[in-house]
Every structure is written in structure tokens, then in C-alpha cells.
Design an enzyme around this catalytic site. Structure first.
Site, short mmCIF file in Angstrom:
data_model
loop_
_atom_site.label_atom_id
_atom_site.label_comp_id
_atom_site.label_asym_id
_atom_site.label_seq_id
_atom_site.Cartn_x
_atom_site.Cartn_y
_atom_site.Cartn_z
N GLY A 21 0.82 -1.23 0.00
CA GLY A 21 0.00 0.00 0.00
C GLY A 21 0.84 1.26 0.00
O GLY A 21 2.07 1.24 0.08
N LYS A 68 -5.05 23.04 4.48
CA LYS A 68 -4.40 22.66 3.22
C LYS A 68 -4.48 23.83 2.25
O LYS A 68 -5.30 24.72 2.40
CB LYS A 68 -5.13 21.45 2.63
CG LYS A 68 -5.15 20.25 3.58
CD LYS A 68 -4.77 18.99 2.89
CE LYS A 68 -4.80 17.81 3.82
NZ LYS A 68 -3.51 17.41 4.37
N LYS A 84 8.68 13.23 15.08
CA LYS A 84 9.46 14.30 14.44
C LYS A 84 10.52 14.80 15.43
O LYS A 84 10.26 14.97 16.61
CB LYS A 84 8.55 15.46 14.02
CG LYS A 84 7.70 15.11 12.80
CD LYS A 84 6.91 16.31 12.35
CE LYS A 84 5.86 15.93 11.31
NZ LYS A 84 6.37 15.89 9.95
N HIS A 135 2.52 10.18 13.79
CA HIS A 135 3.89 10.37 13.31
C HIS A 135 4.47 11.72 13.73
O HIS A 135 5.68 11.91 13.72
CB HIS A 135 4.01 10.14 11.80
CG HIS A 135 3.53 11.28 10.94
ND1 HIS A 135 2.21 11.49 10.67
CD2 HIS A 135 4.19 12.26 10.30
CE1 HIS A 135 2.09 12.55 9.90
NE2 HIS A 135 3.28 13.04 9.64
N LEU A 166 1.21 3.85 2.20
CA LEU A 166 2.03 4.23 3.35
C LEU A 166 3.30 3.38 3.43
O LEU A 166 4.40 3.88 3.70
CB LEU A 166 1.22 4.07 4.65
CG LEU A 166 1.99 4.46 5.90
CD1 LEU A 166 2.17 5.97 5.99
CD2 LEU A 166 1.31 3.94 7.15
N GLU A 225 -0.16 23.60 5.44
CA GLU A 225 0.31 22.78 4.31
C GLU A 225 -0.01 23.49 3.00
O GLU A 225 -1.01 24.22 2.92
CB GLU A 225 -0.39 21.43 4.32
CG GLU A 225 -0.13 20.61 5.55
CD GLU A 225 -0.73 19.23 5.41
OE1 GLU A 225 0.02 18.31 5.03
OE2 GLU A 225 -1.93 19.06 5.65
N HIS A 275 -2.57 15.26 15.58
CA HIS A 275 -1.27 15.94 15.55
C HIS A 275 -1.24 17.23 16.38
O HIS A 275 -0.36 17.43 17.21
CB HIS A 275 -0.86 16.27 14.12
CG HIS A 275 -0.84 15.09 13.19
ND1 HIS A 275 -0.49 13.83 13.61
CD2 HIS A 275 -1.12 14.97 11.86
CE1 HIS A 275 -0.56 13.00 12.57
NE2 HIS A 275 -0.96 13.66 11.51
C1 BG6 Z 1 -1.34 13.11 7.98
C2 BG6 Z 1 -2.61 13.67 7.44
O1 BG6 Z 1 -1.57 12.46 9.21
O2 BG6 Z 1 -0.40 14.16 8.18
C3 BG6 Z 1 -2.35 14.41 6.13
O3 BG6 Z 1 -3.53 12.62 7.21
C4 BG6 Z 1 -1.28 15.45 6.32
O4 BG6 Z 1 -3.55 15.00 5.65
C5 BG6 Z 1 -0.05 14.84 6.98
O5 BG6 Z 1 -0.94 15.97 5.05
C6 BG6 Z 1 0.96 15.91 7.33
O6 BG6 Z 1 2.14 15.31 7.76
P1 BG6 Z 1 3.54 16.03 7.56
O7 BG6 Z 1 4.52 15.11 8.24
O8 BG6 Z 1 3.77 16.15 6.10
O9 BG6 Z 1 3.42 17.35 8.22
#
Ligand code: BG6
Length: 484
Positions: free
Chosen positions: A20, A331, A182, A178, A22, A216, A240
Site C-alpha cells: 500500500g 491545506k 518528528k 507520526h 504508506l 500545508e 497531531h
Molecule cells: C497526515 C494527514 O496524518 O499528516 C495528512 O492525514 C497530512 O492529511 C499529513 O498531510 C501531514 O504530515 P507532515 O509530516 O507532512 O506534516
């Protein structure tokens, strides 16, 4: 500089959903980079598992392509990829049936750490967890790794937790956010709790407000189907931004250990006040001359899902009573900036004349790009002609300050997967944390629905809807600039 990396034990890592998106983008290239940096023991094995029939050679080809496309790291010697592919294998498995499980089990070795990465839709978590147990692949020492979205609301998150806990104990479940992997997010804890300088000022008495921005430039990409059911609130804020808020606001944990840290984060979430709906702005990006807008991207002409959220929240506890926290994410904004800014109060009395203006210390922690920290301090403008004050940044880019070692910091996924193998849950969300976060976001989303609220349109390449600016202007404050 002496770097101390805790080595990982030899392991078998099974990745479900190994073909997939990811896995291809993040997990497989991340593992390869760890391999290159010599942090993967020689006896490690990586097993891809997915529905598609594929032989080992086919999967190794997929891994090689993923590494080529999504980055193998700069310090890899020639021939390392071939060595890495030697430790990679594949088995086709039917998540909902019996096919492939015995064969997969045949790959696993006794006496090694076992981890199972569920890089699949949450609807499959239960089926996978059950089969891992019934086919005897997992025991009480095995670990399972699960991805966000962890549920869609409190009820579904509770159901997912219950399903996983039928088969695994909490200390075997690694819920990934995630952002916690960082580099700078962890640095946040180092800055707060490793220095004497900041912590005494880290409270409502000295901090005017805190801003957290995750901006973003990308649109919803090929994920329109998922995103339109989630929106920025579920996709970014519930996880996040909430994690960043917790780390910035929590009390010092007694130790840097999983439950000490997670207990403190949980207390922050539970201390969050419900958000007044006047204090939230939702936005949705519009079409511009060259590009379609959100509704075209998600193929839903009447979508009322938000691609932007800005809000003001309050934490009702002794440390933070009265200090607003402003959160913002979206976004298609002007720049890709993730930043936490701690804006300190004015000095209690100015000895300078009123023309010297208003000056404030701001500590800003940049998560990306150009990870680092800046502290704005007020000094005298050089030269004759009296005392004119000016704010200058004490700027520290981690890459510059730390040299080559910081140049190639591990990607969040690399770090988190290695923590799974080490058995360290500090940077993973505990079940109760996830549920508490949903308990706070659910009423906000329910309020939008019951009021039939439609997000405000905003132009791509801006800082979001005008109302988001007003959210702060009304309080006599302003957002920090989103740099291009
Ligand atoms: C993901 C979201 O968890 O994090 C995405 O589902 C988002 O929509 C992304 O773009 C952003 O992660 P990073 O590490 O690019 O800031």
C-alpha cells in the site's frame, strides 16, 4: 559530539498492507535508511504481507522502487540496497480468511522480537489481531502497530480499543501519531525540561498566549474519499495538533518514561474546556484560475467538510488558566510551515518612552521546514540618536548548530518503528489519550452538524479565511506569518 543510540535487538517485522501507499512512501524506505545507518541488526527480517499474490522477487522489486522513489538516504554505500533486499520477504495473506497464515507463520523465528504493523484500513484491525492469535503468530511479547485514523469519533475509537485489547495488552499496542516521531517535537521536551531558562516562565503569569500552526501547501491529493469524511478536525487537530498542545502544556513528567509522559498528556486533554463555537473558524479552499477547488478534488459538489480550522482554546488548570492557545491548520495555504510560538507577556513596566513601541519575547519552535528555534529578544537599535528598541531573533537552526549529524535526521517513521522494536511506548498514544481527544473533538463536530454550518471559502495560497484573522484581531493579537 558523542551520539548514543540504543541498539535494537534482532527482530521479525511483519507489515500488513505492505504493497500500500504508506508502506511504499514511508515504512519501507524508512527501514532501508535505518539499515544503511547500521542501526538494524543483521538478523533482522522484514516480511511484507498483503492480499496480492506476489513472489519474493516481485516484492523486493517493489521495495527497490519505493526506495528509489521516496528516498534512500544520502549516506548509503553502493550495494547496500541488495543487502537490504536479502532480509525482505513476502507472503500473500487473506486478512478475512485462512489463506496464507500458516505460510506466514513459517517465516517467524523463535526468540526474536516480533512486531506486526497494521498498515491497513481500521476495519481490518480486528480480523488481523484475531488471526495473529488463533494461528499462533503472536504471543504475549509480540507488538502490534496501528496507524491513524484511530476511529472516527469516541464511539468508534472505543470499539477499536476494545477489539485490539481482546487480543493484546495495552503495552503491546503501539498507536502511531507520526508527529511524535518528528525530531523537533521531541526537542520540545528537551528544551522545556532540559533547561532551567524556560520552565519558570512557562505559565499563565508570563505567557500571553501560544500559537500552534500546521500549514500545508498540498491539497487533498488522491485521498478525497477519506478526507471528505474526516476534514481537518479529524485528520489533523484530533491527533497531531492535540499532541503538540499536550507537549507544550503538560506538567513536567517525573521521568521520560512512557506512562509518566502519557499520564501528563492525558491530564492536559482532560483539562481542555469545551470550545465556544464563536472561537472556531472552518474553511474550505476555493478554486483559483489554474486549479480546481476542494469540492472538485473530493468529487462532492456540495461538500461542507473543512480543509482548514482555526480555534482558540483554554486549558483549565493552575498553570494555564487565562492563557489562550490558538490552533490553526489547513491545506492549500501560503506555505508549508509547522510552528509553535510561545508569546510572552510585556514587561510589567517600560522604562523607555512610548515611542520605543511594544516589544515582546517570542519563542518559536519550527517543526518544519528548517527545524530549529528562534527567540525574539528586544535590544537597542545600534547607533546614536537615543534609545530606540528593536526586536531581533536569536536564531538557531538545528542543522547549522549541530552540523552533519543533524543534516539527516531520521524520518518520524524510522524512529517510531525502531522504538517499537526497542519496546518503548513513550512516543505512542495510549488508548485513553486517544479516547479523551475524541471526547473533546466530538461535541465540536456535532455542533457544526446541528447548526448546519458551512465552512468559509478561502483562496488557495493565502493564510485561510478572513474570519481566522479576526479570531485573533478581536483579542488584540495576531497570527504569526505563514512563510512561503
Ligand atoms: C497526515 C494527514 O496524518 O499528516 C495528512 O492525514 C497530512 O492529511 C499529513 O498531510 C501531514 O504530515 P507532515 O509530516 O507532512 O506534516
Amino acid at each position: 559530539m558523542v551520539s548514543r543510540v540504543i541498539p535494537v535487538e534482532p527482530f521479525d517485522l511483519v507489515i500488513f498492507g505492505a504493497t500500500g501507499d504508506l508502506a511504499r512512501r514511508k515504512i519501507l524506505p524508512g527501514l532501508f535508511r535505518r539499515f544503511c545507518s547500521g542501526q538494524m541488526p543483521e538478523e533482522a527480517r522484514i516480511l511484507g504481507a498483503a492480499r496480492s499474490e506476489m513472489d519474493t522477487a516481485g516484492f523486493r522489486q517493489l521495495v527497490a522502487e519505493a526506495v528509489a522513489e521516496f528516498g534512500g538516504g544520502r549516506h548509503c554505500e553502493d550495494g547496500t540496497l541488495e543487502q537490504f533486499l536479502e532480509i525482505v520477504d513476502y507472503e500473500a495473506v487473506d486478512a478475512m480468511g485462512d489463506g496464507g497464515w500458516e505460510a506466514l507463520k513459517g517465516h517467524l523465528r523463535d526468540g526474536f522480537v516480533r512486531a506486526f504493523y497494521f498498515s491497513v484500513a481500521p476495519s481490518l484491525f480486528g480480523a488481523l489481531a484475531e488471526r495473529l492469535r488463533t494461528f499462533g503468530l503472536a504471543d504475549d511479547d509480540s507488538r502490534v502497530v496501528v496507524e491513524k485514523p484511530f476511529g472516527h469519533d469516541l464511539e468508534s475509537a472505543k470499539a477499536l480499543n476494545a477489539t485490539l485489547r481482546q487480543h493484546f495488552a495495552e503495552d503491546q499496542i503501539y498507536r502511531i501519531d507520526h508527529y511524535l516521531g518528528k525530531e523537533t517535537v521531541q526537542n520540545l521536551m528537551a528544551v522545556r525540561f532540559g533547561n532551567m531558562l524556560f520552565e519558570p516562565l512557562w505559565n499563565a503569569q508570563y505567557v500571553d498566549h501560544i500559537q500552534i500552526t500546521v500549514a500545508e501547501t498540498v491539497d487533498v491529493g488522491g485521498r478525497g474519499g477519506y478526507y471528505d469524511k474526516s476534514g481537518a478536525m479529524r485528520d489533523m487537530v484530533q491527533n497531531h495538533l492535540m499532541q503538540l498542545l499536550c507537549l507544550i502544556a503538560m506538567e513536567p513528567p517525573a521521568r521520560f518514561e512512557p506512562d509518566s509522559v502519557r499520564d501528563e498528556k492525558l491530564k492536559v486533554i482532560r483539562a481542555l474546556d469545551p470550545v465556544d463555537y464563536h472561537h472556531i473558524v472552518r474553511g474550505q479552499y476555493d478554486a483559483d484560475d489554474n486549479q480546481p477547488g476542494y469540492r472538485v478534488h473530493v468529487e462532492n459538489p456540495r461538500s461542507t467538510t473543512e480543509s482548514f480550522v482555526a480555534m482558540k482554546c483554554h486549558i483549565s488548570n493552575w498553570r494555564w488558566a487565562g492563557t489562550p492557545f490558538y490552533l490553526r491548520t489547513g491545506k492549500k495555504l501560503r506555505g508549508r510551515t509547522s510552528e509553535i510560538a510561545v508569546v510572552f507577556k510585556d514587561a510589567p513596566h517600560s522604562i523607555f518612552d512610548s515611542e520605543s513601541g511594544r516589544h515582546r519575547n517570542v519563542l518559536s519552535i519550527r517543526l518544519q521546514p528548517n527545524e530549529g528555534m528562534t527567540l525574539d529578544v528586544t535590544i537597542k537599535e545600534p547607533g546614536p540618536g537615543g534609545m530606540r528598541l528593536v526586536d531581533v531573533p536569536l536564531d538557531m537552526s538545528f542543522a547549522e548548530a549541530l552540523g552533519p549529524e543533524a543534516e539527516e535526521v531520521p524520518d518520524a517513521y524510522e524512529r517510531l518503528i525502531m522504538d517499537v522494536i526497542r519496546g518503548n511506548q513513550t512516543l505512542f498514544m495510549r488508548g485513553d489519550e486517544v479516547e479523551a481527544a475524541w471526547a473533546w473533538t466530538d461535541p465540536i463536530i456535532a455542533g457544526w452538524q446541528s447548526r448546519g454550518e458551512v465552512p468559509k471559502p478561502y483562496d488557495a495560497g493565502t493564510a485561510g479565511p478572513e474570519d481566522a484573522l479576526m479570531l485573533m484581531h478581536r483579542d488584540g493579537r495576531r497570527w504569526r506569518e505563514i512563510r512561503v
